[in-house]
Write a protein that holds these residues in place. Sequence first.
Motif, PDB file in Angstrom:
ATOM      1  N   LYS A   1       0.827  -1.211   0.000  1.00  0.00           N
ATOM      2  CA  LYS A   1       0.000   0.000   0.000  1.00  0.00           C
ATOM      3  C   LYS A   1       0.863   1.263   0.000  1.00  0.00           C
ATOM      4  O   LYS A   1       0.528   2.259  -0.633  1.00  0.00           O
ATOM      5  CB  LYS A   1      -0.932   0.003   1.207  1.00  0.00           C
ATOM      6  CG  LYS A   1      -2.045  -1.016   1.108  1.00  0.00           C
ATOM      7  CD  LYS A   1      -2.938  -0.982   2.321  1.00  0.00           C
ATOM      8  CE  LYS A   1      -4.054  -1.993   2.217  1.00  0.00           C
ATOM      9  NZ  LYS A   1      -4.908  -1.984   3.406  1.00  0.00           N
TER      10      LYS A   1
ATOM     11  N   ASP B   1      -5.958   0.860 -10.072  1.00  0.00           N
ATOM     12  CA  ASP B   1      -5.827  -0.184  -9.063  1.00  0.00           C
ATOM     13  C   ASP B   1      -4.715  -1.136  -9.489  1.00  0.00           C
ATOM     14  O   ASP B   1      -4.823  -1.805 -10.516  1.00  0.00           O
ATOM     15  CB  ASP B   1      -7.134  -0.961  -8.903  1.00  0.00           C
ATOM     16  CG  ASP B   1      -8.218  -0.128  -8.256  1.00  0.00           C
ATOM     17  OD1 ASP B   1      -7.878   0.841  -7.570  1.00  0.00           O
ATOM     18  OD2 ASP B   1      -9.409  -0.461  -8.432  1.00  0.00           O
ATOM     19  N   GLU B   2      -3.654  -1.185  -8.713  1.00  0.00           N
ATOM     20  CA  GLU B   2      -2.530  -2.046  -9.043  1.00  0.00           C
ATOM     21  C   GLU B   2      -2.832  -3.474  -8.608  1.00  0.00           C
ATOM     22  O   GLU B   2      -3.642  -3.705  -7.723  1.00  0.00           O
ATOM     23  CB  GLU B   2      -1.267  -1.535  -8.346  1.00  0.00           C
ATOM     24  CG  GLU B   2      -0.869  -0.149  -8.807  1.00  0.00           C
ATOM     25  CD  GLU B   2       0.360   0.391  -8.116  1.00  0.00           C
ATOM     26  OE1 GLU B   2       0.980  -0.346  -7.311  1.00  0.00           O
ATOM     27  OE2 GLU B   2       0.714   1.546  -8.369  1.00  0.00           O
ATOM     28  N   THR B   3      -2.170  -4.452  -9.231  1.00  0.00           N
ATOM     29  CA  THR B   3      -2.372  -5.851  -8.880  1.00  0.00           C
ATOM     30  C   THR B   3      -1.173  -6.372  -8.105  1.00  0.00           C
ATOM     31  O   THR B   3      -0.079  -5.815  -8.171  1.00  0.00           O
ATOM     32  CB  THR B   3      -2.563  -6.726 -10.134  1.00  0.00           C
ATOM     33  OG1 THR B   3      -1.401  -6.611 -10.942  1.00  0.00           O
ATOM     34  CG2 THR B   3      -3.791  -6.313 -10.910  1.00  0.00           C
TER      35      THR B   3
END
Length: 161
Positions: A31, A39-41
């Motif tokens: 985070k 939105d990152e994975t």
Amino acid sequence: MANHGKRFRQQFGKVQRDHIYPPAEAINLIKETASASFDETVELHIRLGVNVRHAEEQLRGTLALPHGLGKDVKVAVFAQGDKARDAEAAGADIVGADDLAAKIEEGFDDFDVVIATPDMMPTVGRLGRVLGPSGKMPNPKVGTVTDDVEKAVSESKAGKV
């Protein structure tokens, strides 16, 4: 390191490569280093120490995601009588029996999940060569062959994978 951008090098500096992070600490680090505008994975690798060649050691199951899959899931249900009415009440998109099987044999595949009652499995079994390759064949281990059609439909709609 010269092949990477300034932002990557800055975030990379926050990670200690030789440190094994406990899950809570790793999530906080993820985070903290997230900086994209989308939105990152995250990719997670877990070594379970199981031998996949042995059937009793294979890992398979289902999980209901807390916020769903992020898309509408179309559910087809093979049921008759009261179970068919229960499926429709629970929100199934397509409900049928032999008529649905005939439709699928003709090439209909506008659904994501197939749920069947045990008494309909002889009908569904004939569709194995159609449903199997696309991963839609009902299976008792995954919970898609069940008498509790309402619960199965609501879980699938909610984001069960």
